[in-house]
Design a protein around this motif. Sequence first.
Motif, PDB file in Angstrom:
ATOM      1  N   LEU A  66       0.782  -1.233   0.000  1.00 54.74           N
ATOM      2  CA  LEU A  66       0.000   0.000   0.000  1.00 54.74           C
ATOM      3  C   LEU A  66       0.815   1.286   0.000  1.00 54.74           C
ATOM      4  CD1 LEU A  66      -2.719  -0.979   2.655  1.00 54.74           C
ATOM      5  CD2 LEU A  66      -2.845  -1.231   0.182  1.00 54.74           C
ATOM      6  N   ASN A  67       2.108   1.249   0.339  1.00 55.95           N
ATOM      7  CA  ASN A  67       2.817   2.484   0.649  1.00 55.95           C
ATOM      8  C   ASN A  67       4.238   2.499   0.097  1.00 55.95           C
ATOM      9  OD1 ASN A  67       0.730   3.365   2.787  1.00 55.95           O
ATOM     10  ND2 ASN A  67       1.387   1.375   3.540  1.00 55.95           N
ATOM     11  N   TYR A  68       4.836   3.704   0.131  1.00 61.38           N
ATOM     12  CA  TYR A  68       6.268   3.861  -0.053  1.00 61.38           C
ATOM     13  C   TYR A  68       6.931   3.873   1.320  1.00 61.38           C
ATOM     14  CZ  TYR A  68       6.028   5.282  -5.015  1.00 61.38           C
ATOM     15  OH  TYR A  68       5.856   5.318  -6.370  1.00 61.38           O
ATOM     16  N   VAL A  69       8.094   3.267   1.422  1.00 56.59           N
ATOM     17  CA  VAL A  69       8.880   3.322   2.655  1.00 56.59           C
ATOM     18  C   VAL A  69      10.319   3.630   2.274  1.00 56.59           C
ATOM     19  CG1 VAL A  69       9.616   2.134   4.743  1.00 56.59           C
ATOM     20  CG2 VAL A  69       7.386   1.600   3.745  1.00 56.59           C
ATOM     21  N   PHE A  70      10.879   4.685   2.871  1.00 51.91           N
ATOM     22  CA  PHE A  70      12.236   5.130   2.567  1.00 51.91           C
ATOM     23  C   PHE A  70      13.111   4.995   3.813  1.00 51.91           C
ATOM     24  CE2 PHE A  70       9.449   7.345  -0.329  1.00 51.91           C
ATOM     25  CZ  PHE A  70      10.113   7.302  -1.549  1.00 51.91           C
ATOM     26  N   HIS A  71      14.347   4.568   3.592  1.00 49.55           N
ATOM     27  CA  HIS A  71      15.359   4.548   4.641  1.00 49.55           C
ATOM     28  C   HIS A  71      16.373   5.630   4.316  1.00 49.55           C
ATOM     29  CE1 HIS A  71      19.130   3.224   6.625  1.00 49.55           C
ATOM     30  NE2 HIS A  71      18.309   2.825   7.591  1.00 49.55           N
ATOM     31  N   VAL A  72      16.561   6.550   5.248  1.00 48.45           N
ATOM     32  CA  VAL A  72      17.478   7.666   5.040  1.00 48.45           C
ATOM     33  C   VAL A  72      18.503   7.653   6.164  1.00 48.45           C
ATOM     34  CG1 VAL A  72      17.719  10.149   4.746  1.00 48.45           C
ATOM     35  CG2 VAL A  72      15.626   9.005   3.957  1.00 48.45           C
ATOM     36  N   GLN A  73      19.787   7.623   5.782  1.00 45.73           N
ATOM     37  CA  GLN A  73      20.858   7.605   6.775  1.00 45.73           C
ATOM     38  C   GLN A  73      21.842   8.744   6.527  1.00 45.73           C
ATOM     39  OE1 GLN A  73      23.536   4.230   6.669  1.00 45.73           O
ATOM     40  NE2 GLN A  73      23.947   4.396   8.856  1.00 45.73           N
ATOM     41  N   ASN A  74      22.170   9.445   7.592  1.00 47.55           N
ATOM     42  CA  ASN A  74      23.228  10.441   7.553  1.00 47.55           C
ATOM     43  C   ASN A  74      24.553   9.703   7.769  1.00 47.55           C
ATOM     44  OD1 ASN A  74      25.170  12.444   8.197  1.00 47.55           O
ATOM     45  ND2 ASN A  74      23.596  13.808   9.008  1.00 47.55           N
ATOM     46  N   LYS A  75      25.350   9.602   6.722  1.00 43.45           N
ATOM     47  CA  LYS A  75      26.572   8.806   6.798  1.00 43.45           C
ATOM     48  C   LYS A  75      27.605   9.433   7.732  1.00 43.45           C
ATOM     49  CE  LYS A  75      27.144   8.579   2.285  1.00 43.45           C
ATOM     50  NZ  LYS A  75      27.755   8.183   0.992  1.00 43.45           N
ATOM     51  N   ALA A  76      27.526  10.728   7.955  1.00 44.03           N
ATOM     52  CA  ALA A  76      28.484  11.391   8.841  1.00 44.03           C
ATOM     53  C   ALA A  76      28.192  11.104  10.312  1.00 44.03           C
ATOM     54  CB  ALA A  76      28.473  12.895   8.588  1.00 44.03           C
ATOM     55  N   THR A  77      26.916  11.146  10.685  1.00 39.75           N
ATOM     56  CA  THR A  77      26.535  10.960  12.088  1.00 39.75           C
ATOM     57  C   THR A  77      25.995   9.573  12.396  1.00 39.75           C
ATOM     58  OG1 THR A  77      24.264  11.722  11.718  1.00 39.75           O
ATOM     59  CG2 THR A  77      25.932  13.404  12.203  1.00 39.75           C
ATOM     60  N   GLU A  78      25.671   8.795  11.328  1.00 42.59           N
ATOM     61  CA  GLU A  78      25.053   7.471  11.430  1.00 42.59           C
ATOM     62  C   GLU A  78      23.633   7.535  11.976  1.00 42.59           C
ATOM     63  OE1 GLU A  78      27.572   4.662  13.373  1.00 42.59           O
ATOM     64  OE2 GLU A  78      29.070   4.711  11.782  1.00 42.59           O
ATOM     65  N   GLU A  79      23.063   8.732  12.073  1.00 39.59           N
ATOM     66  CA  GLU A  79      21.633   8.840  12.380  1.00 39.59           C
ATOM     67  C   GLU A  79      20.832   8.317  11.192  1.00 39.59           C
ATOM     68  OE1 GLU A  79      20.510  12.641  14.859  1.00 39.59           O
ATOM     69  OE2 GLU A  79      21.937  13.186  13.294  1.00 39.59           O
ATOM     70  N   SER A  80      19.665   7.745  11.468  1.00 42.44           N
ATOM     71  CA  SER A  80      18.843   7.224  10.372  1.00 42.44           C
ATOM     72  C   SER A  80      17.368   7.311  10.736  1.00 42.44           C
ATOM     73  CB  SER A  80      19.228   5.781  10.044  1.00 42.44           C
ATOM     74  OG  SER A  80      19.101   4.951  11.188  1.00 42.44           O
ATOM     75  N   TRP A  81      16.545   7.345   9.704  1.00 44.50           N
ATOM     76  CA  TRP A  81      15.107   7.484   9.866  1.00 44.50           C
ATOM     77  C   TRP A  81      14.381   6.620   8.837  1.00 44.50           C
ATOM     78  CZ3 TRP A  81      18.679  11.287   9.170  1.00 44.50           C
ATOM     79  CH2 TRP A  81      18.962  12.109  10.271  1.00 44.50           C
ATOM     80  N   ILE A  82      13.179   6.257   9.190  1.00 45.25           N
ATOM     81  CA  ILE A  82      12.252   5.645   8.245  1.00 45.25           C
ATOM     82  C   ILE A  82      11.177   6.673   7.916  1.00 45.25           C
ATOM     83  CG2 ILE A  82      10.487   3.859   7.915  1.00 45.25           C
ATOM     84  CD1 ILE A  82      13.348   2.806   7.818  1.00 45.25           C
ATOM     85  N   VAL A  83      10.929   6.876   6.629  1.00 44.53           N
ATOM     86  CA  VAL A  83       9.846   7.760   6.182  1.00 44.53           C
ATOM     87  C   VAL A  83       8.849   6.904   5.420  1.00 44.53           C
ATOM     88  CG1 VAL A  83       9.209   9.807   4.873  1.00 44.53           C
ATOM     89  CG2 VAL A  83      11.459   9.685   5.978  1.00 44.53           C
ATOM     90  N   LYS A  84       7.640   6.851   5.915  1.00 48.19           N
ATOM     91  CA  LYS A  84       6.586   6.055   5.280  1.00 48.19           C
ATOM     92  C   LYS A  84       5.530   6.995   4.726  1.00 48.19           C
ATOM     93  CE  LYS A  84       3.516   2.111   6.085  1.00 48.19           C
ATOM     94  NZ  LYS A  84       3.140   1.048   7.053  1.00 48.19           N
ATOM     95  N   GLN A  85       5.224   6.841   3.450  1.00 46.82           N
ATOM     96  CA  GLN A  85       4.234   7.705   2.809  1.00 46.82           C
ATOM     97  C   GLN A  85       3.129   6.860   2.186  1.00 46.82           C
ATOM     98  OE1 GLN A  85       5.171   9.752  -0.913  1.00 46.82           O
ATOM     99  NE2 GLN A  85       4.156  11.600  -0.169  1.00 46.82           N
ATOM    100  N   ALA A  86       1.896   7.237   2.475  1.00 43.83           N
ATOM    101  CA  ALA A  86       0.753   6.568   1.874  1.00 43.83           C
ATOM    102  C   ALA A  86       0.561   7.040   0.442  1.00 43.83           C
ATOM    103  CB  ALA A  86      -0.510   6.845   2.689  1.00 43.83           C
ATOM    104  N   LEU A  87       0.171   6.137  -0.415  1.00 45.55           N
ATOM    105  CA  LEU A  87      -0.239   6.470  -1.778  1.00 45.55           C
ATOM    106  C   LEU A  87      -1.756   6.559  -1.835  1.00 45.55           C
ATOM    107  CD1 LEU A  87       2.148   4.108  -3.748  1.00 45.55           C
ATOM    108  CD2 LEU A  87       2.258   6.605  -3.663  1.00 45.55           C
TER     109      LEU A  87
END
Length: 403
Positions: free
Chosen positions: A43-64
Amino acid sequence: MSFQVKSGYTPFTLESVVHFLVHHNFIDPSSPLLVKEIGDGNLNYVFHVQNKATEESWIVKQALPYAKVVGESWPLTLDRSRIESEALIQAHSLVPEFSPVVYLHDSEKAATVMEDLSSHTILRKGLIEGRVYPELARNVGTYLAHTLFFTSDYGLGSAKKKELAKRFSNPDLCGITESLVFSDPFYNAESNSFTEELRPDVEILWEDQDFLTEVASLKHSFLTKGEALIHGDLHTGSLFVTEGSTKVIDPEFAFYGPAGFDVGAFIANITLSILSQEAHRTDEEKDGYLAYLFGVITEVWTVFDSTFRSLWDTYLSEDNRYSRGYLNTHLQSIFVDSIGFAGCKIIRRTIGLAHVEEIETITDPEVKLAVERRALTLGKKLIFNRKNIDSIENYIEMIKEVV
């Protein structure tokens, strides 16, 4: 086909999801990033975004604005993104150890930024690989007890529950469940999918009017029992796990429904894993892993039952104090519903639109057909006998009769 979406809505790309995170001050535009689209759902898009400098990361989920698995011919409301976000927040307020952190929800973009669980494994994949998760059953039983008690009349109070229920009216996704779990598998619907060799067994189900009446009774319960805020799709693909951690994700099907639906959905998926074991384990491995999976089902219910009782004794709402003696009857009702809903889920995952990987990856056609036939047999037995199965041990025995 055109969709009614908010003026600021557009589906994310790898580039625009970065702009979104920059806009909301999660990252600096100069940050070195690794961005991937990782969604494998329907049902959705799911993105994994990582800051390579700090190693922080997030999941962004968007409904279509439509079901990704089908396309634009199946439009869906974007409000399901809000419902999922609020359901995660609600669960986190009750059992933070079992729910990912939600950092942000943007209703215009129908997008949620949440905790990255990349250190965890999707439970379904772990079970296919034969992994053992010692804390899984206790964690799931605890999650179920807390979420189903504290969002009910008994834990929340009738007025507060009614207010919360308004936030979780979810007709589009309830409609999907109504069709795919309680309607389509029980007649010759276009959405059904199964091998032709299974057709004689399927047609026996379709022609059994007594059986169809029992299914209709379970569907009526799903349509009318607004007992608690339920996850609505609690299968083994909706849990991320490690040996010591369990996180419940993807509650976009959340609404006020029968408490037994979540319990039954989880039990059904473990049961399907049990039925598939002969195709994934050697004879030497199989008995030990079956014992583990039987133990998961037993412990989930046992922990749910004991924890729910403790919560009832301690936190029963003031306007339900006179109901204290109703506890046994209420838990028995949840148990009966759980068994019946498990039967519907097992059948749905065998002949309906979306199957389970445990069975779909069986390469020997004869073994796969035998597993599917056992699944149909068991599902039918559970639906017919749900009121006569008086303990989780009896449920296990019924599975063993067909394994």
